[in-house]
Design a protein around this motif. Structure first.
Motif, short mmCIF file in Angstrom:
data_model
loop_
_atom_site.label_atom_id
_atom_site.label_comp_id
_atom_site.label_asym_id
_atom_site.label_seq_id
_atom_site.Cartn_x
_atom_site.Cartn_y
_atom_site.Cartn_z
N ASN A 40 1.02 -1.11 0.04
CA ASN A 40 0.08 0.15 -0.07
C ASN A 40 0.92 1.38 -0.06
OD1 ASN A 40 -1.90 -1.81 0.20
ND2 ASN A 40 -2.73 -1.34 2.26
N GLU A 41 2.13 1.24 -0.56
CA GLU A 41 2.93 2.37 -0.67
C GLU A 41 2.37 3.17 -1.99
OE1 GLU A 41 6.76 -0.27 0.45
OE2 GLU A 41 5.73 -0.50 -1.43
N SER A 42 2.87 4.35 -2.18
CA SER A 42 2.38 5.17 -3.28
C SER A 42 3.36 4.87 -4.50
CB SER A 42 2.58 6.58 -2.89
OG SER A 42 2.11 7.42 -4.34
N LEU A 43 3.24 3.96 -5.26
CA LEU A 43 3.98 3.68 -6.39
C LEU A 43 4.36 5.00 -7.50
CD1 LEU A 43 2.83 1.04 -5.14
CD2 LEU A 43 3.62 0.03 -7.59
N PHE A 44 3.45 6.06 -7.06
CA PHE A 44 3.74 7.22 -7.90
C PHE A 44 4.75 8.13 -7.24
CE2 PHE A 44 -0.64 5.62 -8.34
CZ PHE A 44 -0.65 5.33 -9.66
N GLY A 45 5.16 7.81 -6.14
CA GLY A 45 6.46 8.52 -5.39
C GLY A 45 5.85 10.00 -5.02
N PRO A 46 6.96 10.38 -4.37
CA PRO A 46 6.68 11.62 -3.74
C PRO A 46 6.82 12.84 -4.70
CG PRO A 46 8.95 11.18 -3.01
CD PRO A 46 8.33 9.96 -4.13
N SER A 47 6.35 14.05 -4.02
CA SER A 47 6.40 15.23 -4.70
C SER A 47 7.79 15.62 -5.05
CB SER A 47 5.96 16.36 -3.97
OG SER A 47 6.35 17.68 -4.29
N PRO A 48 8.16 16.00 -6.60
CA PRO A 48 9.37 16.29 -6.71
C PRO A 48 9.98 17.63 -5.97
CG PRO A 48 8.00 16.28 -8.74
CD PRO A 48 7.09 15.97 -7.77
N LYS A 49 8.91 18.32 -5.49
CA LYS A 49 9.36 19.50 -4.35
C LYS A 49 9.80 18.74 -3.07
CE LYS A 49 6.45 22.87 -6.59
NZ LYS A 49 5.12 23.94 -6.43
N ALA A 50 9.26 17.67 -2.75
CA ALA A 50 9.55 17.23 -1.50
C ALA A 50 11.07 16.53 -1.68
CB ALA A 50 8.52 15.98 -1.09
N VAL A 51 11.15 16.02 -2.83
CA VAL A 51 12.66 15.18 -3.05
C VAL A 51 13.68 16.32 -3.02
CG1 VAL A 51 13.92 14.03 -4.84
CG2 VAL A 51 11.73 13.29 -4.61
N ALA A 52 13.37 17.53 -3.61
CA ALA A 52 14.25 18.69 -3.61
C ALA A 52 14.58 19.07 -2.30
CB ALA A 52 13.78 19.87 -4.47
N ILE A 216 -9.00 10.70 19.09
CA ILE A 216 -7.84 10.96 18.51
C ILE A 216 -7.74 10.50 16.90
CG2 ILE A 216 -6.58 9.23 19.51
CD1 ILE A 216 -4.34 10.90 19.75
N ARG A 217 -7.50 11.39 16.19
CA ARG A 217 -7.23 10.94 14.77
C ARG A 217 -5.72 10.82 14.51
NH1 ARG A 217 -11.58 13.56 11.21
NH2 ARG A 217 -12.96 14.50 12.41
N PHE A 218 -5.51 9.79 13.48
CA PHE A 218 -4.16 9.74 13.02
C PHE A 218 -4.18 9.74 11.43
CE2 PHE A 218 -4.12 7.43 17.11
CZ PHE A 218 -2.81 7.79 17.64
N ARG A 219 -3.12 10.53 11.06
CA ARG A 219 -3.10 10.72 9.70
C ARG A 219 -1.60 10.58 9.35
NH1 ARG A 219 -7.24 15.00 7.19
NH2 ARG A 219 -9.33 13.98 8.13
N THR A 220 -1.24 10.26 7.94
CA THR A 220 0.21 9.84 7.67
C THR A 220 0.74 10.71 6.39
OG1 THR A 220 1.45 7.91 7.28
CG2 THR A 220 -0.59 8.02 6.39
N PHE A 221 1.93 10.39 6.27
CA PHE A 221 2.66 10.99 5.05
C PHE A 221 3.05 9.73 4.18
CE2 PHE A 221 2.74 14.71 7.09
CZ PHE A 221 2.82 15.90 6.31
N SER A 222 2.66 8.63 4.28
CA SER A 222 3.12 7.42 3.86
C SER A 222 2.19 7.00 2.65
CB SER A 222 3.02 6.19 4.78
OG SER A 222 4.04 6.37 6.10
N LYS A 223 1.25 7.52 2.60
CA LYS A 223 0.28 7.02 1.59
C LYS A 223 0.22 8.01 0.33
CE LYS A 223 -0.48 3.52 4.27
NZ LYS A 223 0.22 2.33 3.77
N ILE A 224 -0.87 9.14 0.36
CA ILE A 224 -0.77 9.84 -0.93
C ILE A 224 0.57 10.71 -1.18
CG2 ILE A 224 -1.88 11.83 0.44
CD1 ILE A 224 -3.90 12.18 -2.28
N HIS A 225 1.21 11.08 -0.09
CA HIS A 225 2.37 11.93 0.00
C HIS A 225 3.72 11.04 -0.66
CE1 HIS A 225 1.02 15.38 1.96
NE2 HIS A 225 0.03 14.63 2.85
N GLY A 226 3.50 9.59 -0.40
CA GLY A 226 4.70 8.93 -1.18
C GLY A 226 5.78 8.85 -0.37
N LEU A 227 5.60 8.94 1.03
CA LEU A 227 6.99 9.10 2.04
C LEU A 227 6.81 7.87 2.99
CD1 LEU A 227 6.87 13.09 2.47
CD2 LEU A 227 8.74 11.69 1.15
N ALA A 228 6.64 6.68 2.62
CA ALA A 228 6.37 5.75 3.57
C ALA A 228 7.86 5.53 4.04
CB ALA A 228 6.00 4.50 2.71
#
Length: 368
Positions: A40-52, A216-228
């Motif tokens: 369940n990772e994002s195979l589309f990867g992270p934002s190019p801006k995040a990579v930079a 309490i809510r939990f959210r993540t950068f692992s899925k849509i953000h592509g930063l698992a």
């Protein structure tokens, strides 16, 4: 000479790995997977801006990360319209769940979840000596009435719900989730895992009331953000609960590279919209592949599709094993009747083409 003196609780527990990673499987197989569609990772990867941003942060990796995650907490608070003291950042949802359980669950304390729901939550509960109590899914959805009923019966410390759900990909509308929050028994805290909520239709997540002490809510950068691999998650809750995390969390647990990537990704809303669209296209392709092979895809509000193999768990396990033999990594739910299914992550067309090639052969072998 003696070895370490473990606590009686640890001595009583078996070694457990909630998820066997694809790398472990590849080492055992002696070759890599052609299609990595199981985590369940994002195979589309992270934002190019995040990579930079992460590349720039590498130059300062000799520094510890900001122990207060100040910039990221401020940005998250602004994004969600809450105060920064209602946000806690940590090492993915998994790490934050561990801290929460440590805060509120003592040996023998009751915790309620669904049979077949996220196993890492269960791992933390058992690891701190809590008593897990489970209710069944209803029609491939988690059952809020059963969860609340069991929590009230037991005086549970925590009751867990994921929405959208993993492993089935189904979802409950916001009104149903809010009704569950309203029904939380006195003294119980609802754990609302929204790891996949960015993929869900509008009207899935209830409005955030950060000062509601029942949830309490939990959210993540692992899925849509592509930063698992960066391990960044966050919690939204009433300020007194968030403040309590300061008593147990690893204050230098966040890498500054991860902090920089998450901050840049959060700001790149155009990239997130593009990923959401690509995931939807991938889900549609998985559904077509499944139907072409006589299987039934479940509706999904996540970045994966759960596919009903049309028989029992033994058959689905054979299908999974045959896909593995053909270098396709997928996973499946762990308990009946959910285990009649396999779970396939959305991905680019070239990855799903490998699935399309392998699935009919895997089914033939599984039936043979």
């Amino acid at each position: 000479m003696t070895g370490p003196r473990f606590t009686p609780l640890v001595d009583s527990l078996p070694a457990t790995v909630p998820f066997v990673g694809p790398e472990t499987l590849e080492r055992g197989r002696g070759r890599p997977f052609r299609a990595r569609l199981g985590a369940n990772e994002s195979l589309f990867g992270p934002s190019p801006k995040a990579v930079a941003a992460m590349q720039a942060a590498v130059r300062e990796v000799w520094k510890y990360g900001d122990a207060q995650n100040h910039a990221l907490r401020q940005a998250l608070a602004e994004a969600h319209g809450v105060a920064p003291d209602c946000i806690m950042v940590g090492e993915g949802i998994d790490g934050l769940l561990g801290y929460l359980v440590r805060l509120v669950v003592g040996p023998g304390d009751a915790v309620v979840t669904s049979e077949g729901a996220y196993p890492t939550f269960n791992y933390h509960v058992v690891g701190f000596g809590g008593a897990l109590h489970k209710v069944p899914y209803r029609d491939d959805h988690e059952d809020p009435d059963a969860l609340i009923g069991k929590a009230a019966e037991l005086g549970a410390k925590l009751v867990y719900l994921s929405n959208p759900d993993n492993p089935m990909g189904t979802w409950l509308p916001a009104g149903r989730v809010q009704a569950m929050i309203e029904a939380v028994p006195e003294g119980t805290l609802m754990v609302l895992d929204e790891a996949y909520v960015e993929f869900a239709p509008d009207g899935t997540a209830p409005a955030i009331d950060p000062e509601d002490p029942r949830v309490i809510r939990f959210r993540t950068f692992s899925k849509i953000h592509g930063l698992a691999g960066a391990r960044v998650g966050y919690a939204i809750a009433a300020a007194p609960l968030i403040a309590a995390f300061e008593k147990v969390r690893n204050h230098f647990g966040m890498c500054r590279i991860s902090q920089a990537g998450a901050l840049a990704s959060l700001a790149d809303t155009a990239w997130l919209a593009e990923v959401k669209a690509q995931v939807a296209e991938g889900r549609a392709m998985i559904a077509r592949i499944a139907k072409a092979n006589g299987l039934s895809p479940l509706p999904s509000a996540t970045n994966f599709v759960t596919v009903d193999c049309g028989a029992d768990g033994d058959f689905a396990r054979r299908v999974l094993a045959e896909l593995t033999q053909r270098d396709v990594f997928v996973r499946m739910p762990g308990v009946a009747p959910l285990d009649r299914c396999i779970r396939i992550a959305s991905g680019p067309e070239d990855q799903l083409a490998v699935l399309a090639e392998a699935l009919p052969k895997a089914l033939e072998a599984a039936r043979g």
